[in-house]
Write an enzyme that holds these catalytic residues in place. Structure first.
Site, PDB file in Angstrom:
ATOM      1  N   LEU A 346     -23.525 -21.439 -46.708  1.00 48.13           N
ATOM      2  CA  LEU A 346     -24.887 -20.929 -46.531  1.00 48.13           C
ATOM      3  C   LEU A 346     -25.809 -21.337 -47.669  1.00 48.13           C
ATOM      4  CD1 LEU A 346     -24.040 -17.298 -45.368  1.00 48.13           C
ATOM      5  CD2 LEU A 346     -24.683 -19.251 -43.947  1.00 48.13           C
ATOM      6  N   ARG A 347     -25.290 -22.099 -48.621  1.00 47.74           N
ATOM      7  CA  ARG A 347     -26.132 -22.473 -49.756  1.00 47.74           C
ATOM      8  C   ARG A 347     -27.313 -23.334 -49.318  1.00 47.74           C
ATOM      9  NH1 ARG A 347     -22.288 -23.930 -52.991  1.00 47.74           N
ATOM     10  NH2 ARG A 347     -22.141 -21.958 -54.078  1.00 47.74           N
ATOM     11  N   GLY A 348     -27.126 -24.154 -48.293  1.00 49.83           N
ATOM     12  CA  GLY A 348     -28.217 -24.995 -47.804  1.00 49.83           C
ATOM     13  C   GLY A 348     -29.388 -24.184 -47.273  1.00 49.83           C
TER      14      GLY A 348
END
Length: 454
Positions: A346-348
């Site tokens: 989910l970092r993107g």
């Protein structure tokens, strides 16, 4: 026999001193058990001791280095707009996560990063603290400052420019993490921690040039600190934990090797830099460089007003950033693009949201639009895609196809950029094939070819 052998002047004294030092170190090490751990602050310029002289020669602070040598002005960098925007957005919002810059040799990667130092803002710090501790935030305090803060002591406050610490290619693990100060241990009988590069980079920038050539053991150390924001040192009887919250910036040449996926994912944004082929820009770049080398101070003064304007614009953006909002529908579409192009984790999603808000604040607005997301989504996601050795399509192009599919309803909308890169439009190609397959009407009496040719 019975005579002392001849030795060169000073050699016997050296051996005796070595034996004495070994015995002293052994006895001192046994006597240090249970003594408190002290973090040695960086020596000031006015210190006259031999230790301070050695520190000033080998580990001078980045602020002092910036004062001694003028860097190339950031506003005079020609072209490379994507790179300049990515670096600026990271200054506006440090939580974006840094920037990875990969490109050809001689394209100004390291010059742009070092020039960024002139745009960094001032921050409050505890005076003479090795960890750049915040005067009132315990999460950003080193061990000594935190102990004094909890005891109710008033911390002496000062200001400094956000530090930029560069990791040399040949550095060792103890210089990155820090180690025991042997000299202070021998002289004062206390365990003293000699702060490393991660401590100096706290609340600042950590720049790794040729990041793809960094040793794997050092990569593990940097990854651990970048992930948690803390650095733990366990060596020579020392056990200490200090904050190491920094913006990581890396640069390198892709021809010299690839990065490990774990390190690649730690960079918030990524820019692929290519050589400038526009003749006008190349000529302007050469003129600027020659003028800077002839008289750096005069060249810096010639663009001082532009630099001050950009610094003020960044400061205003940092103040405006908390007021920037994004519609929920846009946030859902960002997550849809990440899922469509198969981004791991989910970092993107988080980085695209932060970068879009930073861009809006930088331009003095308060509402994120679709166009803002389109400008930042490529650098935020292109390096997070899964690598397929058989796929020759650029990562940024894949991201833009996914963006068009989710935001515009068709991946082939606004396909002019793809056409410029030499990629054929499937619809246009299909129309051409149908036109070519359509039989051509012939005039009466025209020769139809040899028998059996159809």
């Amino acid at each position: 026999p019975g005579r002392t052998p001849w030795t060169p002047h000073g050699v016997s004294l050296t051996f005796a001193a070595a034996r004495t030092s070994q015995g002293t170190m052994a006895s001192m090490a046994s006597s240090l058990a249970g003594t408190p751990i002290l973090a040695r602050p960086r020596a000031s310029k006015g210190t006259k001791s031999r230790r301070a002289m050695r520190c000033n020669a080998s580990a001078v602070s980045d602020a002092a280095a910036a004062e001694m040598e003028l860097g190339y002005p950031f506003v005079k960098i020609v072209g490379q707009e994507e790179l300049k925007l990515a670096l600026t957005l990271n200054v506006v919002d440090s939580k974006i996560g840094g920037c990875l810059i990969m490109g050809d040799r001689g394209t100004g990667k390291s010059v742009a990063v070092r020039a960024l130092q002139d745009l960094l803002p001032e921050i409050p710090v505890v005076k003479n603290d090795a960890f750049n501790s915040h005067p009132s935030d315990p999460e950003l305090m080193g061990p000594e400052a935190l102990e004094a803060f909890r005891a109710g002591n008033k911390l002496e406050e000062t200001t400094m420019r956000v530090p930029m610490v560069e990791v040399p290619l040949g550095t060792t693990e103890d210089r990155i993490c820090g180690t025991i100060d042997i000299e202070k241990a021998l002289a004062e009988g206390v365990k003293a921690y000699d702060a490393g590069l991660l401590a100096r980079a706290n609340r600042g920038l950590l720049y790794i040039d040729e990041v793809n050539l960094l040793d794997d053991s050092l990569v593990d150390v940097v990854l651990d600190s970048a992930a948690g924001g803390w650095n733990t040192v366990e060596r020579e009887g020392i056990s200490i934990t200090h904050p190491a919250k920094f913006i990581m910036i890396g640069s390198g040449n892709p021809e010299e090797g690839e990065l490990r996926p774990q390190l690649l994912d730690r960079f918030g944004m990524a820019c692929n830099i290519s050589t400038i082929f526009d003749r006008e820009q190349r000529v302007q770049l050469v003129k600027n460089r020659m003028a800077f080398e002839a008289d750096p101070e005069a060249f810096a003064n010639s663009c001082k007003e532009e630099t001050e304007e950009l610094r003020a614009k960044i400061a205003a953006a940092r103040a405006l950033l908390p007021e920037v909002t994004m519609d929920r529908d846009l946030a859902l579409k960002i997550s849809g693009v990440c899922a469509l192009v198969d981004v791991d984790g989910l970092r993107g999603d988080i980085v695209v949201t932060r970068a879009a808000k930073a861009l809006v604040a930088y331009e003095g607005r308060k509402e994120v639009t679709q166009e803002d997301i389109q400008r930042v989504i490529g650098p935020c996601l292109s390096h997070r895609l899964r690598k397929d050795p058989m796929d020759t399509m650029d990562g940024s192009f894949k991201v833009m196809l996914g963006f068009n599919k989710v935001f515009n309803g068709s991946a082939l909308k606004n396909f002019s950029e793809a056409m410029d890169e030499g990629i054929e439009d499937p619809e246009a190609k299909k129309a051409e094939e149908e036109a070519a397959a359509k039989p051509v009407e012939k005039k009466a009496g025209a020769w139809g070819g040899l028998p059996g040719s159809r």
